[in-house]
Structures are given as C-alpha cells and as structure tokens.
Design a protein around this motif. Structure first.
Motif, mmCIF file in Angstrom:
data_model
loop_
_atom_site.group_PDB
_atom_site.id
_atom_site.type_symbol
_atom_site.label_atom_id
_atom_site.label_comp_id
_atom_site.label_asym_id
_atom_site.label_seq_id
_atom_site.Cartn_x
_atom_site.Cartn_y
_atom_site.Cartn_z
ATOM 1 N N GLY A 225 19.513 -2.550 46.046
ATOM 2 C CA GLY A 225 20.201 -2.272 44.786
ATOM 3 C C GLY A 225 19.252 -2.404 43.617
ATOM 4 O O GLY A 225 18.550 -3.418 43.487
ATOM 5 N N ILE A 226 19.211 -1.384 42.736
ATOM 6 C CA ILE A 226 18.198 -1.357 41.672
ATOM 7 C C ILE A 226 18.786 -1.219 40.263
ATOM 8 O O ILE A 226 18.041 -0.948 39.321
ATOM 9 C CB ILE A 226 17.164 -0.244 41.925
ATOM 10 C CG1 ILE A 226 17.803 1.148 41.891
ATOM 11 C CG2 ILE A 226 16.435 -0.475 43.242
ATOM 12 C CD1 ILE A 226 16.776 2.276 41.915
ATOM 13 N N ASP A 227 20.098 -1.402 40.090
ATOM 14 C CA ASP A 227 20.684 -1.348 38.748
ATOM 15 C C ASP A 227 20.593 -2.732 38.120
ATOM 16 O O ASP A 227 21.366 -3.629 38.455
ATOM 17 C CB ASP A 227 22.140 -0.888 38.818
ATOM 18 C CG ASP A 227 22.823 -0.881 37.436
ATOM 19 O OD1 ASP A 227 22.116 -1.056 36.425
ATOM 20 O OD2 ASP A 227 24.059 -0.711 37.392
ATOM 21 N N THR A 228 19.661 -2.907 37.192
ATOM 22 C CA THR A 228 19.497 -4.198 36.523
ATOM 23 C C THR A 228 20.143 -4.217 35.134
ATOM 24 O O THR A 228 19.779 -5.030 34.289
ATOM 25 C CB THR A 228 18.013 -4.594 36.443
ATOM 26 O OG1 THR A 228 17.246 -3.498 35.931
ATOM 27 C CG2 THR A 228 17.478 -4.972 37.825
ATOM 28 N N GLY A 229 21.127 -3.333 34.903
ATOM 29 C CA GLY A 229 21.971 -3.417 33.713
ATOM 30 C C GLY A 229 21.257 -3.145 32.407
ATOM 31 O O GLY A 229 21.405 -3.907 31.443
ATOM 32 N N ALA A 230 20.509 -2.046 32.333
ATOM 33 C CA ALA A 230 19.668 -1.773 31.165
ATOM 34 C C ALA A 230 20.437 -1.836 29.853
ATOM 35 O O ALA A 230 19.938 -2.362 28.855
ATOM 36 C CB ALA A 230 18.994 -0.411 31.319
ATOM 37 N N TYR A 231 21.648 -1.297 29.823
ATOM 38 C CA TYR A 231 22.391 -1.257 28.554
ATOM 39 C C TYR A 231 22.771 -2.646 28.064
ATOM 40 O O TYR A 231 22.953 -2.873 26.871
ATOM 41 C CB TYR A 231 23.641 -0.378 28.687
ATOM 42 C CG TYR A 231 24.775 -1.013 29.462
ATOM 43 C CD1 TYR A 231 25.772 -1.730 28.810
ATOM 44 C CD2 TYR A 231 24.841 -0.899 30.853
ATOM 45 C CE1 TYR A 231 26.815 -2.310 29.520
ATOM 46 C CE2 TYR A 231 25.871 -1.480 31.567
ATOM 47 C CZ TYR A 231 26.849 -2.185 30.898
ATOM 48 O OH TYR A 231 27.878 -2.777 31.607
ATOM 49 N N ALA A 232 22.882 -3.611 28.973
ATOM 50 C CA ALA A 232 23.262 -4.976 28.605
ATOM 51 C C ALA A 232 22.070 -5.921 28.536
ATOM 52 O O ALA A 232 22.069 -6.872 27.747
ATOM 53 C CB ALA A 232 24.286 -5.522 29.597
ATOM 54 N N THR A 233 21.059 -5.681 29.364
ATOM 55 C CA THR A 233 19.936 -6.617 29.485
ATOM 56 C C THR A 233 18.635 -6.101 28.897
ATOM 57 O O THR A 233 17.707 -6.882 28.669
ATOM 58 C CB THR A 233 19.666 -6.932 30.969
ATOM 59 O OG1 THR A 233 19.183 -5.745 31.629
ATOM 60 C CG2 THR A 233 20.933 -7.421 31.664
ATOM 61 N N GLY A 234 18.528 -4.789 28.686
ATOM 62 C CA GLY A 234 17.255 -4.199 28.280
ATOM 63 C C GLY A 234 16.280 -4.032 29.436
ATOM 64 O O GLY A 234 15.165 -3.565 29.238
ATOM 65 N N ARG A 235 16.696 -4.395 30.656
ATOM 66 C CA ARG A 235 15.832 -4.294 31.830
ATOM 67 C C ARG A 235 16.202 -3.048 32.630
ATOM 68 O O ARG A 235 17.237 -3.003 33.281
ATOM 69 C CB ARG A 235 15.956 -5.534 32.724
ATOM 70 C CG ARG A 235 15.382 -6.794 32.109
ATOM 71 C CD ARG A 235 15.285 -7.902 33.134
ATOM 72 N NE ARG A 235 14.276 -7.561 34.135
ATOM 73 C CZ ARG A 235 14.473 -7.657 35.452
ATOM 74 N NH1 ARG A 235 15.636 -8.057 35.934
ATOM 75 N NH2 ARG A 235 13.508 -7.351 36.289
ATOM 76 N N LEU A 236 15.343 -2.054 32.538
ATOM 77 C CA LEU A 236 15.488 -0.845 33.346
ATOM 78 C C LEU A 236 14.432 -0.920 34.449
ATOM 79 O O LEU A 236 13.265 -1.213 34.180
ATOM 80 C CB LEU A 236 15.289 0.399 32.495
ATOM 81 C CG LEU A 236 15.418 1.741 33.210
ATOM 82 C CD1 LEU A 236 16.811 1.929 33.799
ATOM 83 C CD2 LEU A 236 15.087 2.892 32.253
ATOM 84 N N THR A 237 14.840 -0.639 35.673
ATOM 85 C CA THR A 237 13.992 -0.907 36.829
ATOM 86 C C THR A 237 13.731 0.346 37.642
ATOM 87 O O THR A 237 14.612 1.198 37.792
ATOM 88 C CB THR A 237 14.649 -1.982 37.720
ATOM 89 O OG1 THR A 237 14.662 -3.224 37.002
ATOM 90 C CG2 THR A 237 13.917 -2.167 39.029
ATOM 91 N N ALA A 238 12.506 0.432 38.169
ATOM 92 C CA ALA A 238 12.153 1.465 39.137
ATOM 93 C C ALA A 238 11.642 0.796 40.403
ATOM 94 O O ALA A 238 10.910 -0.204 40.343
ATOM 95 C CB ALA A 238 11.089 2.394 38.584
ATOM 96 N N LEU A 239 12.032 1.347 41.538
ATOM 97 C CA LEU A 239 11.532 0.905 42.838
ATOM 98 C C LEU A 239 10.476 1.896 43.298
ATOM 99 O O LEU A 239 10.758 3.086 43.454
ATOM 100 C CB LEU A 239 12.674 0.849 43.848
ATOM 101 C CG LEU A 239 12.307 0.477 45.291
ATOM 102 C CD1 LEU A 239 11.901 -0.993 45.381
ATOM 103 C CD2 LEU A 239 13.466 0.780 46.236
ATOM 104 N N GLY A 240 9.240 1.426 43.482
ATOM 105 C CA GLY A 240 8.183 2.269 44.005
ATOM 106 C C GLY A 240 8.141 2.187 45.518
ATOM 107 O O GLY A 240 8.303 1.103 46.093
ATOM 108 N N LEU A 241 7.925 3.327 46.156
ATOM 109 C CA LEU A 241 7.896 3.386 47.622
ATOM 110 C C LEU A 241 6.744 4.275 48.076
ATOM 111 O O LEU A 241 6.519 5.360 47.519
ATOM 112 C CB LEU A 241 9.206 3.968 48.169
ATOM 113 C CG LEU A 241 10.493 3.222 47.846
ATOM 114 C CD1 LEU A 241 11.698 4.098 48.171
ATOM 115 C CD2 LEU A 241 10.561 1.908 48.619
#
Length: 255
Positions: A225-241
């Motif tokens: 799971g990669i939704d880190t709640g950008a709109y609430a936390t400011g943390r937008l996440t990408a998973l590199g593979l």
C-alpha cells in the motif's frame, strides 16, 4: 530436529520481479497536490538518472483529483508527461469514477462527488466559489460541463482499471480475494477495502495499491500500500521497482 526439518520444507516467501531491463515508479494518490507531485517527479527523475539505463514506466495509482488545491493542474501535469514521450500509465480511482460520472450527468455520482472533495476540484477549474455555493446539483453539472476542457474528459475516459507488469498487479484500491484476477470487477478495483486488506494469503501477483491511507508504505506478503495521504500529510510517495528490488521516494510532509 524434527521442527527444523519441517521448517526447511516451508515454501520460500514470494519474491516478485519485473522483466529484465524495466523500471517502474508507482505513484500514490495525489489528490490535487500539484506542488507535492512536482517535488516527487523531480526526485524520481534524479533517482532514475542515477541508476543504469532502463525502460522506465510511471504508474499513477489513481485518485489524482479531489481534496487537494489543484486537481486541474495535476491532470495537466500528467497529460504533459505523456505528451513529452514518457511511458505513463494512469489508473482510474474511485474519485475519477465520481468525477467522470458527474461530468456525464449522473445525479448520484454528482452528489457524491460534491461530498468528498469535489468542491476543491471544481474551483481548480476556475468555477467561481460563490457560484459553486449557490448552485444546485443540476446547475453544478452545467458549470462543470462548461469549465472542464475536452482534453481532460478524454483523459478521464482513457484511464485503466489495472496494469500488470511481471509479477506485479497495479490497481487503485485492491482486488476481491475470491475472484480470479482476470475476472475482477472494476468497482472492486476502485473501491474495495476490508475483504482485500484483511486477506492474508497469496493472490497470484504482488498487488500494489493506494486508496487506503497508511503512515508508511505498507508491505504485506501479497500487497504493498502506497497512499501516504498527501492531501492531509504533505507526503506523496512513489514505490520504485526493478528486478526483484524495491525502494521508496517521498516528499517530506509533516509525517
């Protein structure tokens, strides 16, 4: 001794892999956070350039819009990435489903869109805040029709339900554990929570998803799971593979 024997017979944990020569950056729910998206894209470009050459794909996991301040700007940015020749795949999230339905005149989805962050999306298209507040649902539908450009409508219509690469399946919300992967319903892929999140057995693919906010990237034997709640936390996440390896890039946020 016997316990060690049986332990040695247990199957090794599933180790998913991408095809050789390919690299993926899966980007979590953006939710209208253009500034965070630009920061993350810059980090992805720097990370990609620092690694050996590969065929790089960007996969947006869905929910580009609503709640954050600039959904229209986010869609513009993602369209521009594709126009620049990048390999970009974009999944339909439940919020894109609601927005597309609202634009198509679906009264039920228009009402739901208005309750879950649609106001921020509408205002990002230049709809006057006072006009939004005064509009009934029919009037709001007309305002959206007037203000959302055709290119954005075409973009919404082009979104995918899922992307499968190597041993990975990318979806917005998850999959229904009791249904074969090639028979999944689009509504489950965009909306499901508990039957999927509570499942603890292999699914045939490693499922990468958003939709449900987590403090840190959540790794389970069958899903990430990669939704880190950008709109609430400011943390937008990408998973590199790449190959059998994975890594995480995130904006700083407040988390």
């Amino acid at each position: 001794m016997l316990a060690r024997f049986f332990q040695s017979r247990r199957p090794a944990p599933f180790q998913p892999a991408l095809p050789a020569g390919s690299r993926v950056y899966a980007i979590g729910d953006v939710h209208g956070c253009l500034a965070e998206l630009d920061q993350l894209l810059a980090a992805i470009d720097a990370d990609d350039a620092a690694r050996p050459p590969a065929a790089t794909t960007l996969i947006f996991i869905g929910d580009l819009i609503d709640r954050g301040p600039d959904s229209a700007g986010v869609i513009n940015r993602v369209i521009a990435l594709g126009d620049d020749g990048r390999d970009v795949r974009v999944l339909a999230g439940n919020h894109e489903e609601m927005f597309a339905g609202a634009l198509a005149g679906d009264a039920k989805l228009l009402r739901l869109f208005s309750r879950v962050g649609g106001q921020e999306t509408a205002l990002s298209y230049g709809i006057d805040p006072l006009a939004y507040e005064r509009a009934d649902h029919d009037e709001l539908g007309a305002l959206l029709t007037t203000h959302v450009p055709a290119r954005h409508r075409e973009f919404l219509a082009s979104l995918q339900d899922s992307v499968e690469l190597g041993d990975y399946l990318f979806v917005h919300a998850g999959v229904h554990p009791g249904i074969a992967l090639d028979e999944q319903r689009g509504t489950d892929l965009r909306w499901i929570r508990s039957p999927f999140l509570e499942h603890d057995r292999p699914l045939g693919r490693m499922v990468v998803h958003g939709h449900t906010i987590v403090r840190e990237v959540e790794r389970r034997p069958h899903r990430i799971g990669i939704d880190t709640g950008a709109y609430a936390t400011g943390r937008l996440t990408a998973l590199g593979l790449e190959g059998t390896t994975s890594w995480v890039l995130s904006t700083i946020g407040d988390g």
